[in-house]
Write a protein that holds these residues in place. Structure first.
Motif, PDB file in Angstrom:
ATOM      1  N   PHE A 186       0.819  -1.204   0.000  1.00  0.00           N
ATOM      2  CA  PHE A 186       0.000   0.000   0.000  1.00  0.00           C
ATOM      3  C   PHE A 186       0.859   1.263   0.000  1.00  0.00           C
ATOM      4  CE2 PHE A 186      -3.784  -2.361   0.557  1.00  0.00           C
ATOM      5  CZ  PHE A 186      -3.480  -3.408   1.419  1.00  0.00           C
ATOM      6  N   ASN A 187       2.194   1.080  -0.019  1.00  0.00           N
ATOM      7  CA  ASN A 187       3.132   2.197  -0.006  1.00  0.00           C
ATOM      8  C   ASN A 187       2.965   3.053   1.241  1.00  0.00           C
ATOM      9  OD1 ASN A 187       5.312   3.506  -1.179  1.00  0.00           O
ATOM     10  ND2 ASN A 187       4.021   5.108  -2.055  1.00  0.00           N
ATOM     11  N   THR A 188       2.661   2.427   2.344  1.00  0.00           N
ATOM     12  CA  THR A 188       2.568   3.102   3.632  1.00  0.00           C
ATOM     13  C   THR A 188       3.455   2.358   4.611  1.00  0.00           C
ATOM     14  OG1 THR A 188       0.702   1.731   4.300  1.00  0.00           O
ATOM     15  CG2 THR A 188       0.177   3.824   3.246  1.00  0.00           C
ATOM     16  N   TRP A 189       3.789   3.031   5.684  1.00  0.00           N
ATOM     17  CA  TRP A 189       4.517   2.352   6.751  1.00  0.00           C
ATOM     18  C   TRP A 189       3.543   1.421   7.456  1.00  0.00           C
ATOM     19  CZ3 TRP A 189       9.461   3.369   6.310  1.00  0.00           C
ATOM     20  CH2 TRP A 189       9.880   4.597   5.813  1.00  0.00           C
ATOM     21  N   SER A 190       3.871   0.169   7.585  1.00  0.00           N
ATOM     22  CA  SER A 190       2.944  -0.741   8.243  1.00  0.00           C
ATOM     23  C   SER A 190       3.680  -1.876   8.915  1.00  0.00           C
ATOM     24  CB  SER A 190       1.943  -1.303   7.233  1.00  0.00           C
ATOM     25  OG  SER A 190       1.023  -2.147   7.874  1.00  0.00           O
ATOM     26  N   PHE A 191       3.200  -2.252  10.082  1.00  0.00           N
ATOM     27  CA  PHE A 191       3.822  -3.327  10.847  1.00  0.00           C
ATOM     28  C   PHE A 191       2.843  -4.449  11.149  1.00  0.00           C
ATOM     29  CE2 PHE A 191       6.461   0.370  11.764  1.00  0.00           C
ATOM     30  CZ  PHE A 191       7.699  -0.137  11.433  1.00  0.00           C
ATOM     31  N   TRP A 192       1.815  -4.561  10.336  1.00  0.00           N
ATOM     32  CA  TRP A 192       0.865  -5.641  10.576  1.00  0.00           C
ATOM     33  C   TRP A 192       1.116  -6.841   9.681  1.00  0.00           C
ATOM     34  CZ3 TRP A 192      -1.936  -6.805   6.284  1.00  0.00           C
ATOM     35  CH2 TRP A 192      -2.184  -5.793   5.356  1.00  0.00           C
ATOM     36  N   ASN A 193       2.195  -6.839   8.946  1.00  0.00           N
ATOM     37  CA  ASN A 193       2.482  -7.985   8.071  1.00  0.00           C
ATOM     38  C   ASN A 193       3.847  -8.602   8.381  1.00  0.00           C
ATOM     39  OD1 ASN A 193       4.067  -5.903   7.174  1.00  0.00           O
ATOM     40  ND2 ASN A 193       3.612  -6.183   5.011  1.00  0.00           N
ATOM     41  N   MET A 194       4.275  -8.543   9.643  1.00  0.00           N
ATOM     42  CA  MET A 194       5.609  -9.017   9.992  1.00  0.00           C
ATOM     43  C   MET A 194       5.781 -10.520   9.767  1.00  0.00           C
ATOM     44  SD  MET A 194       7.604  -6.554  10.753  1.00  0.00           S
ATOM     45  CE  MET A 194       8.956  -7.376  11.574  1.00  0.00           C
ATOM     46  N   ASP A 195       4.696 -11.275   9.846  1.00  0.00           N
ATOM     47  CA  ASP A 195       4.807 -12.719   9.620  1.00  0.00           C
ATOM     48  C   ASP A 195       5.310 -13.037   8.222  1.00  0.00           C
ATOM     49  OD1 ASP A 195       3.938 -13.440  12.137  1.00  0.00           O
ATOM     50  OD2 ASP A 195       1.836 -13.473  11.571  1.00  0.00           O
ATOM     51  N   SER A 196       5.128 -12.097   7.306  1.00  0.00           N
ATOM     52  CA  SER A 196       5.547 -12.344   5.925  1.00  0.00           C
ATOM     53  C   SER A 196       6.989 -11.953   5.665  1.00  0.00           C
ATOM     54  CB  SER A 196       4.629 -11.586   4.954  1.00  0.00           C
ATOM     55  OG  SER A 196       4.786 -10.183   5.100  1.00  0.00           O
ATOM     56  N   VAL A 197       7.611 -11.243   6.610  1.00  0.00           N
ATOM     57  CA  VAL A 197       8.982 -10.770   6.375  1.00  0.00           C
ATOM     58  C   VAL A 197       9.967 -11.213   7.455  1.00  0.00           C
ATOM     59  CG1 VAL A 197       8.271  -8.770   5.023  1.00  0.00           C
ATOM     60  CG2 VAL A 197       8.473  -8.550   7.501  1.00  0.00           C
ATOM     61  N   ALA A 198       9.478 -11.906   8.482  1.00  0.00           N
ATOM     62  CA  ALA A 198      10.363 -12.358   9.557  1.00  0.00           C
ATOM     63  C   ALA A 198       9.982 -13.777   9.964  1.00  0.00           C
ATOM     64  CB  ALA A 198      10.251 -11.418  10.757  1.00  0.00           C
ATOM     65  N   HIS A 199      10.951 -14.513  10.478  1.00  0.00           N
ATOM     66  CA  HIS A 199      10.671 -15.840  11.002  1.00  0.00           C
ATOM     67  C   HIS A 199       9.939 -15.706  12.336  1.00  0.00           C
ATOM     68  CE1 HIS A 199      13.102 -17.729   7.950  1.00  0.00           C
ATOM     69  NE2 HIS A 199      14.134 -16.966   8.266  1.00  0.00           N
ATOM     70  N   THR A 200       8.900 -16.501  12.530  1.00  0.00           N
ATOM     71  CA  THR A 200       8.127 -16.425  13.767  1.00  0.00           C
ATOM     72  C   THR A 200       7.838 -17.813  14.322  1.00  0.00           C
ATOM     73  OG1 THR A 200       6.016 -16.417  12.554  1.00  0.00           O
ATOM     74  CG2 THR A 200       6.981 -14.268  13.100  1.00  0.00           C
ATOM     75  N   ALA A 201       7.527 -17.865  15.611  1.00  0.00           N
ATOM     76  CA  ALA A 201       7.066 -19.074  16.276  1.00  0.00           C
ATOM     77  C   ALA A 201       5.664 -18.800  16.821  1.00  0.00           C
ATOM     78  CB  ALA A 201       8.006 -19.452  17.412  1.00  0.00           C
ATOM     79  N   MET A 202       4.787 -19.781  16.741  1.00  0.00           N
ATOM     80  CA  MET A 202       3.387 -19.575  17.098  1.00  0.00           C
ATOM     81  C   MET A 202       3.137 -19.755  18.587  1.00  0.00           C
ATOM     82  SD  MET A 202      -0.049 -21.304  15.446  1.00  0.00           S
ATOM     83  CE  MET A 202       0.022 -22.823  16.406  1.00  0.00           C
ATOM     84  N   LEU A 203       2.194 -18.972  19.111  1.00  0.00           N
ATOM     85  CA  LEU A 203       1.639 -19.141  20.443  1.00  0.00           C
ATOM     86  C   LEU A 203       0.153 -19.434  20.255  1.00  0.00           C
ATOM     87  CD1 LEU A 203       4.019 -16.866  20.690  1.00  0.00           C
ATOM     88  CD2 LEU A 203       3.120 -16.590  22.993  1.00  0.00           C
ATOM     89  N   PRO A 204      -0.266 -20.690  20.333  1.00  0.00           N
ATOM     90  CA  PRO A 204      -1.655 -21.028  20.036  1.00  0.00           C
ATOM     91  C   PRO A 204      -2.618 -20.530  21.103  1.00  0.00           C
ATOM     92  CG  PRO A 204      -0.462 -22.956  20.797  1.00  0.00           C
ATOM     93  CD  PRO A 204       0.550 -21.867  20.643  1.00  0.00           C
ATOM     94  N   ARG A 205      -3.788 -20.107  20.665  1.00  0.00           N
ATOM     95  CA  ARG A 205      -4.838 -19.734  21.603  1.00  0.00           C
ATOM     96  C   ARG A 205      -5.426 -21.001  22.218  1.00  0.00           C
ATOM     97  NH1 ARG A 205      -9.650 -20.894  21.095  1.00  0.00           N
ATOM     98  NH2 ARG A 205     -10.224 -19.241  22.560  1.00  0.00           N
ATOM     99  N   GLY A 206      -6.287 -20.834  23.218  1.00  0.00           N
ATOM    100  CA  GLY A 206      -6.930 -21.980  23.842  1.00  0.00           C
ATOM    101  C   GLY A 206      -8.146 -21.545  24.630  1.00  0.00           C
ATOM    102  N   GLY A 207      -8.941 -22.511  25.053  1.00  0.00           N
ATOM    103  CA  GLY A 207     -10.115 -22.200  25.854  1.00  0.00           C
ATOM    104  C   GLY A 207     -11.262 -21.653  25.038  1.00  0.00           C
ATOM    105  N   GLU A 208     -12.312 -21.222  25.738  1.00  0.00           N
ATOM    106  CA  GLU A 208     -13.474 -20.647  25.076  1.00  0.00           C
ATOM    107  C   GLU A 208     -13.118 -19.299  24.466  1.00  0.00           C
ATOM    108  OE1 GLU A 208     -16.783 -20.389  27.683  1.00  0.00           O
ATOM    109  OE2 GLU A 208     -16.804 -22.529  28.178  1.00  0.00           O
TER     110      GLU A 208
END
Length: 410
Positions: free
Chosen positions: A30-52
């Motif tokens: 979008f040619n804007t500064w954005s930090f909501w797509n870090m999973d696509s540019v950095a290696h990550t490890a998941m923290l799964p949700r749980g419960g209701e």
């Protein structure tokens, strides 16, 4: 868990022509500064949700977005307009467990994950409080007592409490601007959170500073002009020490500990993730990513003194300790004149404190990330941003949104 890659020495200097900020690393289509797509540019490890699934009630105040608020330039703007002009990606107001306001910008959405940056420090501090229920950790002791690799390092003479308060008196300085700084030459490439040409080609067999733990052990030196505990000096390396301590004593990776004891029991809407460094160790200082609502739920956990879904996830006394302040806490913070024009009054246990009397404090991350808590009005505000400047000091964008948060919280 043993320290990885003990053989070490090569760096990747950033030239002025090649220097780029964290923001460049996450530039969007979008040619804007954005930090909501870090999973696509950095290696990550998941923290799964749980419960209701959470039971947040949406009780939107239709007038709140049109409320007039003055920004840091003295301009009177509606809340909607202020957030848009000052680089917000998402903004949510939670009061009495009800969502009063929720808005998204720049292509960010309810289901997108956004990086927390240094708000992660506050989460890691909370995780330490959980760990202390099972381990007799002496906060007055050196981290070297529990992490042998740190014996003789710049952290060895500091106490764990000094590390939590960013008063460890280490020589390493946090500098996001100077391309020749130690931060951009060594630390940021190891973190995997900034682009320095050639850094991702590093190999553990030949690189001195390959992962975060290498950096803590082999690079950090003492600041001989200071004594630990005397001066607040914000430094991200402190959080990495706490993350390492949690992993070492619990016997599990940091993300697994947080996932097991906090995230999976919090009852979030989505899985979270945490950025890992070049050695695939989780980045305790700033790697957490989550949706906006889930960030607000973490804030609600803190507001509720560690309780969620009828369970005590975090010891009440550890949450209460954030606001258990004394003259030493005030003097330690006041000695750092860098923040003299900012509204913060204290920094303790990796939380920024605005007004202890109102139980008003926040987790804060570079480029404009905030989880704000106001116990006097039972309010939580979660804010994600993509401000082009990393530093909050003197930032019109950051100050404007913080002014809006405080005005709304009352």
């Amino acid at each position: 868990m043993k320290h990885q890659h003990p053989n070490v020495m090569c760096s990747f200097p950033a030239t002025r022509e090649s220097q780029v900020t964290f923001a460049n690393y996450a530039r969007t289509p979008f040619n804007t500064w954005s930090f909501w797509n870090m999973d696509s540019v950095a290696h990550t490890a998941m923290l799964p949700r749980g419960g209701e699934l959470p039971k947040l009630v949406s009780s939107i105040d239709a007038n709140l977005g049109q409320r007039k608020i003055k920004d840091a330039n003295g301009h009177e703007l509606t809340l909607d307009r202020l957030l848009e002009e000052h680089d917000a990606d998402g903004f949510l107001v939670l009061r009495d467990n009800q969502i009063l306001y929720e808005n998204y910008f720049n292509g960010f959405s309810e289901h997108s994950r956004h990086i927390w940056f240094s708000m992660t420090k506050s989460l890691v501090s909370v995780a330490l409080g959980v760990l202390m229920e099972s381990f007799d950790i002496d906060l007055k002791a050196s981290p070297g007592r529990y992490i042998e690799e740190l014996r003789g390092s710049g952290f060895d003479r500091a106490s764990i409490q000094d590390v939590l308060n960013h008063a460890s008196a280490i020589a390493f300085k946090e500098n996001y601007v100077d391309p020749d700084s130690e931060f951009l030459r060594y630390y940021a490439p190891a973190l995997g959170l900034a682009f320095v040409p050639g850094a991702q080609d590093a190999q553990p067999e030949t690189a001195d500073i390959y992962g975060i733990y290498d950096f803590l052990e082999k690079f950090i030196q003492v600041d001989s002009a200071q004594q630990p505990g005397e001066l607040f000096e914000y430094n991200s390396a402190n959080a990495d020490v706490i993350g390492w301590l949690i992993a070492r004593l619990s016997g599990m990776p940091l993300q697994e500990f947080i996932g097991k004891h906090i995230w999976s029991r919090l009852g979030t809407y989505h899985d979270a993730a945490i950025v890992v460094d070049r050695a695939y160790m989780p980045v305790a200082t700033g790697g957490m990513t989550s949706t906006l609502r889930d960030a607000a739920l973490f804030g609600q956990l803190i507001l509720n003194r560690g309780q969620a879904n009828g369970e005590q996830l975090v010891p009440e006394k550890w949450i209460d300790e954030i606001l258990n302040l004394n003259a030493d806490d005030q003097q330690r913070y006041a000695k750092n004149t860098l923040y003299g024009n900012e509204p913060w009054q204290y920094y303790k246990n990796m939380w920024w404190i605005l007004d202890p009397a109102k139980q008003e404090y926040a987790a804060v991350g570079i480029h404009g990330q905030v989880i704000y808590i106001n116990g006097s009005t039972n309010t939580v505000v979660a804010q994600f941003s993509s401000q082009p400047s990393a530093s909050q000091v003197g930032s019109v964008e950051f100050r404007s949104k913080l002014m809006a948060i405080r005005a709304i919280a009352g």
